[in-house]
Enzyme design. Sequence first.
Site, PDB file in Angstrom:
ATOM      1  N   THR A 155      16.147 -15.431  -2.705  1.00 29.33           N
ATOM      2  CA  THR A 155      15.052 -15.441  -1.748  1.00 29.33           C
ATOM      3  C   THR A 155      15.510 -16.064  -0.428  1.00 29.33           C
ATOM      4  O   THR A 155      15.922 -17.225  -0.397  1.00 29.33           O
ATOM      5  CB  THR A 155      13.850 -16.212  -2.308  1.00 29.33           C
ATOM      6  OG1 THR A 155      13.439 -15.585  -3.539  1.00 29.33           O
ATOM      7  CG2 THR A 155      12.692 -16.206  -1.336  1.00 29.33           C
ATOM      8  N   HIS A 275       6.614 -12.837   1.603  1.00 26.49           N
ATOM      9  CA  HIS A 275       6.322 -14.017   0.778  1.00 26.49           C
ATOM     10  C   HIS A 275       4.826 -14.162   0.539  1.00 26.49           C
ATOM     11  O   HIS A 275       4.292 -15.273   0.465  1.00 26.49           O
ATOM     12  CB  HIS A 275       6.861 -15.279   1.456  1.00 26.49           C
ATOM     13  CG  HIS A 275       7.411 -16.310   0.494  1.00 26.49           C
ATOM     14  ND1 HIS A 275       8.743 -16.421   0.204  1.00 26.49           N
ATOM     15  CD2 HIS A 275       6.800 -17.269  -0.254  1.00 26.49           C
ATOM     16  CE1 HIS A 275       8.935 -17.411  -0.655  1.00 26.49           C
ATOM     17  NE2 HIS A 275       7.757 -17.938  -0.954  1.00 26.49           N
ATOM     18  N   GLY A 308       0.511  -8.328  -1.614  1.00 25.43           N
ATOM     19  CA  GLY A 308      -0.728  -7.593  -1.441  1.00 25.43           C
ATOM     20  C   GLY A 308      -1.096  -6.676  -2.583  1.00 25.43           C
ATOM     21  O   GLY A 308      -2.143  -6.021  -2.534  1.00 25.43           O
ATOM     22  N   ARG A 310      -2.689  -5.641  -5.829  1.00 23.84           N
ATOM     23  CA  ARG A 310      -3.772  -6.178  -6.655  1.00 23.84           C
ATOM     24  C   ARG A 310      -4.227  -5.218  -7.752  1.00 23.84           C
ATOM     25  O   ARG A 310      -5.113  -5.560  -8.528  1.00 23.84           O
ATOM     26  CB  ARG A 310      -4.977  -6.536  -5.765  1.00 23.84           C
ATOM     27  CG  ARG A 310      -4.702  -7.611  -4.723  1.00 23.84           C
ATOM     28  CD  ARG A 310      -4.449  -8.959  -5.368  1.00 23.84           C
ATOM     29  NE  ARG A 310      -4.277 -10.006  -4.367  1.00 23.84           N
ATOM     30  CZ  ARG A 310      -3.115 -10.375  -3.851  1.00 23.84           C
ATOM     31  NH1 ARG A 310      -1.993  -9.765  -4.264  1.00 23.84           N
ATOM     32  NH2 ARG A 310      -3.044 -11.341  -2.970  1.00 23.84           N
TER      33      ARG A 310
END
Length: 398
Positions: A155, A275, A308, A310
């Site tokens: 990361t 992130h 994002g 979902r």
Amino acid sequence: MIISGPSDYRRAAQRRIPRFLFDYLDGGAVTESTMRGNVEALQAIPLRQRVLQGGGTPTLETDVLGSRWQMPVALAPIGATGMYARRGEVQAARAAQKAGIPYTLSTVSVCSIEEVAKAAAGELWSQLYVLKDRGFMRNALERAWAAGMKTLVFTVDMPLPGSRYRDRHSGMSGPHAKLRQYAQALTHPRWAFDVALQGKPLSFGNIEAYTGRQMNMDDYMGFLAKNFDPSISWSELEWIRDSWKGNLVIKGLLDKQDARDAVRMGADGIIVSNHGGRQLDGAIPTAQALPRIVEAVGDELTVLADSGVRSGMDVIRMLALGAKGVLLGRAYAYALAAEGERGVSHLLDLIAADMRVTMTLIGANSPADISADHLDSVARELKGEQRPAVAEPDKAAF
């Protein structure tokens, strides 16, 4: 409460765990505009509905980075997961194993690499941050490989922690943080008994295995503040590629030039990500960055995406924008906080069912079939495939 869809787990988690933990998971940087934009941009992408395609029941199985996944989804690294459920990393890894998908263990996990690898036999990935202590990084690489983890998620979008104002209000940080955390724990007795008492030790196992001393929440926040390295550059990361014999996946890219640098570094894959909106508030949503990065790197490496997502429909959207697989973050962490391993397994079942329905309605038989052709014309513009005609302004209207 009744869980009928993935979004219900967020409300269930909010009820179950203390505020300081919920807000740490749920919040983003500064005004949280990028965090909200991730969800809104993805859900605004229209899919192209098709009928009478005769494809039968679609399969979700797909090949990613040399492995067979039962669906094009993996669980992303989330720090302090063991604070949300008793030995939370182990529970999440077991749910991923049952679903036939990878689980990624965070550098700053409560459960150590060794504990998770012993408890879950599925495909485990190890995450690593860019840190000032190179000894810690080398130790983490060695321990991950010894534990059978063959994919490293490196990361790179956290040279410093983002400004997360919600944490100062909630008690995660700021004045009298420890006292406020104790007070909140008292108002959540189920969590306090199950996690705070029965889930001990609530230390950070990966860091503790290296430092040899127990790491409590204050130590963890101090570690985040002091040990990230904003001075490192691409050229200094060559030793990571030379040291790691397995798959190397670079996480946290939004710019196509950075993606090209990852290709030159010899990465096997990248994760297009901001992130989850927890770093640069004002960065573009992942859904907008993804197509241009796919165009820039082509098939030179495997492109994954997060931020994002979902629902299963969101997974399909990411695949249509060019990703080969999608990492779930908050979506599974809410389920873990609400119902532990059972919650994560149920969430993955919901995601899979949603994907099958969506794929049937757009006429896709497998994840490999999904492309920009399954986006409506408005969304295909993101891929640069067509531009809508721009009408001349009506001068009489001015």
